[in-house]
Design a protein around this motif. Structure first.
Motif, mmCIF file in Angstrom:
data_model
loop_
_atom_site.group_PDB
_atom_site.id
_atom_site.type_symbol
_atom_site.label_atom_id
_atom_site.label_comp_id
_atom_site.label_asym_id
_atom_site.label_seq_id
_atom_site.Cartn_x
_atom_site.Cartn_y
_atom_site.Cartn_z
ATOM 1 N N PRO A 144 9.513 -12.974 11.624
ATOM 2 C CA PRO A 144 8.515 -12.650 12.650
ATOM 3 C C PRO A 144 7.270 -13.524 12.562
ATOM 4 O O PRO A 144 6.464 -13.550 13.480
ATOM 5 C CB PRO A 144 8.156 -11.190 12.350
ATOM 6 N N TYR A 145 7.110 -14.250 11.448
ATOM 7 C CA TYR A 145 5.924 -15.097 11.333
ATOM 8 C C TYR A 145 6.165 -16.496 11.892
ATOM 9 O O TYR A 145 5.298 -17.348 11.828
ATOM 10 C CB TYR A 145 5.458 -15.155 9.873
ATOM 11 N N ARG A 146 7.374 -16.734 12.445
ATOM 12 C CA ARG A 146 7.632 -18.012 13.122
ATOM 13 C C ARG A 146 6.992 -17.948 14.505
ATOM 14 O O ARG A 146 7.648 -17.677 15.497
ATOM 15 C CB ARG A 146 9.144 -18.244 13.257
ATOM 16 N N HIS A 147 5.670 -18.200 14.550
ATOM 17 C CA HIS A 147 4.950 -18.038 15.820
ATOM 18 C C HIS A 147 5.478 -18.965 16.909
ATOM 19 O O HIS A 147 5.424 -18.650 18.078
ATOM 20 C CB HIS A 147 3.450 -18.286 15.618
ATOM 21 N N ASP A 148 6.010 -20.135 16.475
ATOM 22 C CA ASP A 148 6.525 -21.067 17.484
ATOM 23 C C ASP A 148 7.731 -20.454 18.205
ATOM 24 O O ASP A 148 7.870 -20.564 19.422
ATOM 25 C CB ASP A 148 6.906 -22.403 16.833
ATOM 26 N N MET A 149 8.597 -19.766 17.431
ATOM 27 C CA MET A 149 9.786 -19.150 18.037
ATOM 28 C C MET A 149 9.394 -17.963 18.921
ATOM 29 O O MET A 149 9.952 -17.760 19.995
ATOM 30 C CB MET A 149 10.750 -18.678 16.945
ATOM 31 N N THR A 168 -3.535 -8.059 10.354
ATOM 32 C CA THR A 168 -2.424 -8.932 10.769
ATOM 33 C C THR A 168 -1.189 -8.730 9.898
ATOM 34 O O THR A 168 -0.283 -9.539 9.936
ATOM 35 C CB THR A 168 -2.815 -10.422 10.664
ATOM 36 N N ASN A 169 -1.161 -7.673 9.082
ATOM 37 C CA ASN A 169 0.057 -7.450 8.310
ATOM 38 C C ASN A 169 1.167 -6.961 9.244
ATOM 39 O O ASN A 169 0.944 -6.743 10.433
ATOM 40 C CB ASN A 169 -0.192 -6.452 7.168
ATOM 41 N N MET A 170 2.346 -6.777 8.695
ATOM 42 C CA MET A 170 3.510 -6.426 9.516
ATOM 43 C C MET A 170 3.257 -5.133 10.300
ATOM 44 O O MET A 170 3.578 -5.039 11.482
ATOM 45 C CB MET A 170 4.709 -6.264 8.586
ATOM 46 N N LEU A 171 2.664 -4.152 9.635
ATOM 47 C CA LEU A 171 2.394 -2.863 10.284
ATOM 48 C C LEU A 171 1.454 -3.065 11.475
ATOM 49 O O LEU A 171 1.716 -2.595 12.579
ATOM 50 C CB LEU A 171 1.775 -1.894 9.266
ATOM 51 N N GLY A 172 0.364 -3.781 11.234
ATOM 52 C CA GLY A 172 -0.615 -4.033 12.287
ATOM 53 C C GLY A 172 -0.012 -4.793 13.457
ATOM 54 O O GLY A 172 -0.256 -4.467 14.619
ATOM 55 N N GLU A 173 0.807 -5.810 13.146
ATOM 56 C CA GLU A 173 1.433 -6.610 14.210
ATOM 57 C C GLU A 173 2.344 -5.747 15.079
ATOM 58 O O GLU A 173 2.379 -5.883 16.300
ATOM 59 C CB GLU A 173 2.249 -7.772 13.624
ATOM 60 N N VAL A 174 3.105 -4.874 14.426
ATOM 61 C CA VAL A 174 4.047 -4.036 15.177
ATOM 62 C C VAL A 174 3.285 -3.102 16.122
ATOM 63 O O VAL A 174 3.661 -2.932 17.287
ATOM 64 C CB VAL A 174 4.962 -3.227 14.218
ATOM 65 N N VAL A 175 2.192 -2.532 15.621
ATOM 66 C CA VAL A 175 1.399 -1.623 16.458
ATOM 67 C C VAL A 175 0.830 -2.375 17.665
ATOM 68 O O VAL A 175 0.919 -1.907 18.799
ATOM 69 C CB VAL A 175 0.254 -0.978 15.633
ATOM 70 N N GLY A 191 4.671 -5.809 29.639
ATOM 71 C CA GLY A 191 6.077 -5.825 30.024
ATOM 72 C C GLY A 191 6.785 -7.100 29.598
ATOM 73 O O GLY A 191 7.907 -7.360 30.020
ATOM 74 N N LEU A 192 6.158 -7.937 28.749
ATOM 75 C CA LEU A 192 6.821 -9.159 28.298
ATOM 76 C C LEU A 192 7.970 -8.785 27.352
ATOM 77 O O LEU A 192 7.749 -8.092 26.359
ATOM 78 C CB LEU A 192 5.836 -10.072 27.557
ATOM 79 N N PRO A 193 9.205 -9.242 27.645
ATOM 80 C CA PRO A 193 10.349 -8.896 26.784
ATOM 81 C C PRO A 193 10.109 -9.255 25.326
ATOM 82 O O PRO A 193 10.549 -8.554 24.425
ATOM 83 C CB PRO A 193 11.487 -9.741 27.365
ATOM 84 N N MET A 194 9.361 -10.349 25.100
ATOM 85 C CA MET A 194 9.078 -10.757 23.725
ATOM 86 C C MET A 194 8.335 -9.659 22.957
ATOM 87 O O MET A 194 8.621 -9.394 21.798
ATOM 88 C CB MET A 194 8.225 -12.014 23.789
ATOM 89 N N CYS A 195 7.382 -9.008 23.628
ATOM 90 C CA CYS A 195 6.624 -7.935 22.967
ATOM 91 C C CYS A 195 7.538 -6.735 22.717
ATOM 92 O O CYS A 195 7.458 -6.091 21.670
ATOM 93 C CB CYS A 195 5.448 -7.488 23.829
ATOM 94 N N VAL A 196 8.394 -6.474 23.690
ATOM 95 C CA VAL A 196 9.313 -5.342 23.547
ATOM 96 C C VAL A 196 10.236 -5.573 22.353
ATOM 97 O O VAL A 196 10.463 -4.687 21.523
ATOM 98 C CB VAL A 196 10.144 -5.157 24.848
ATOM 99 N N ALA A 249 10.380 -3.453 18.929
ATOM 100 C CA ALA A 249 11.589 -2.730 18.556
ATOM 101 C C ALA A 249 12.129 -3.169 17.195
ATOM 102 O O ALA A 249 12.564 -2.345 16.395
ATOM 103 C CB ALA A 249 12.660 -2.929 19.634
ATOM 104 N N PHE A 250 12.097 -4.487 16.939
ATOM 105 C CA PHE A 250 12.732 -4.986 15.717
ATOM 106 C C PHE A 250 11.752 -5.315 14.607
ATOM 107 O O PHE A 250 12.146 -5.500 13.469
ATOM 108 C CB PHE A 250 13.590 -6.220 16.030
ATOM 109 N N GLY A 251 10.468 -5.386 14.943
ATOM 110 C CA GLY A 251 9.469 -5.689 13.925
ATOM 111 C C GLY A 251 9.505 -4.746 12.727
ATOM 112 O O GLY A 251 9.374 -5.165 11.581
#
Length: 245
Positions: free
Chosen positions: A51-56, A161-168, A178-183, A187-189
């Motif tokens: 999830p930290y591959r920001h480019d992807m 910016t930890n995993m928990l914070g990012e997921v929230v 509504g961006l699928p990327m955020c969804v 969901a998988f974060g």
């Protein structure tokens, strides 16, 4: 033969110039729907794996945002502040931020808390990827803006910016944009979180993020650069973000 070589170089340069001209904005890469689908699939796999591959994550956002981005742009067009942002196209970068002025603002103000967030988490607004695969110059700005206000979402939601914070933040953004990327991220974060964190996430943080996302007005319609002095609390109230649990 020197003249012929020079002519050849000139022709190549002209071709390059012409090629550059076809792009809708600097850095634009035209892609077919099939290429977008392949990019989306590949970047989704990579982004889920790391999830930290920001480019992807960025490529995924651009290649799957074809329905959500026009919707976001329309929301901006029909809102006075959002419309002004689309017209003036402000950018949030180190070159446009007066960091010392923001540091000097009172505690609790958006500008001060934003700089605190950047410093505490050792992040820079300049790490956001410029768009490449969005085939519309205005929509490319919309996704650019979404990326540049992402750190402000952390600030407004009070999330690290930890995993928990990012997921929230992703859950909030998924509902908002509504961006699928955020969804997908939402969901998988949580896959990598511990059981205890998952429990807090599922019972408290995610329900709050979803309610706030549904309740809040569009976060892209805020001209953040003109609101640095505003207290975070009052901006939260104005947008309709519920107080964090």
């Amino acid at each position: 033969g020197r003249g012929r070589e020079e002519k050849k170089v000139e022709e190549e340069e002209e071709e390059e110039e012409e090629e550059g001209w076809h792009g809708l904005y600097p850095g634009h890469i035209p892609t077919s729907p099939l290429q977008k689908a392949l990019l989306a699939a590949g970047s989704a796999v990579m982004a889920l794996y790391d999830p930290y591959r920001h480019d992807m994550v960025a490529v995924l956002g651009e290649t799957t945002g074809c329905l959500a981005l026009p919707n976001l742009r329309d929301k901006m067009k029909h809102h006075p502040e959002g419309y002004r942002i689309l017209q003036e196209r402000p950018r949030i970068r180190l070159s446009t931020l007066d960091m010392s002025r923001l540091r000097g603002l009172p505690d609790g103000s958006l500008g001060r808390e934003y700089v605190r967030f950047l410093e505490d988490n050792k992040v820079s607004p300049d790490t956001r990827m410029p768009p490449k695969f969005v085939d519309d110059e205005e929509l490319a700005y919309v996704i650019q803006r979404y990326r540049e206000v992402h750190d402000l979402m952390h600030t407004l939601l009070g999330m690290p910016t930890n995993m928990l914070g990012e997921v929230v933040v992703k859950w909030f953004e998924a509902v908002q944009t509504g961006l699928p990327m955020c969804v997908l991220g939402a969901a998988f974060g949580p896959i990598r979180l511990s059981a205890r964190k998952l429990q807090v996430l599922a019972t408290e943080l995610v329900p709050w993020a979803i309610r706030s996302g549904l309740n809040a007005s569009c976060v892209l319609n805020v001209y953040y650069e003109q609101r640095w002095e505003q207290p975070v609390e009052s901006l939260r109230e104005e947008l309709g973000i519920l107080p964090p649990p």
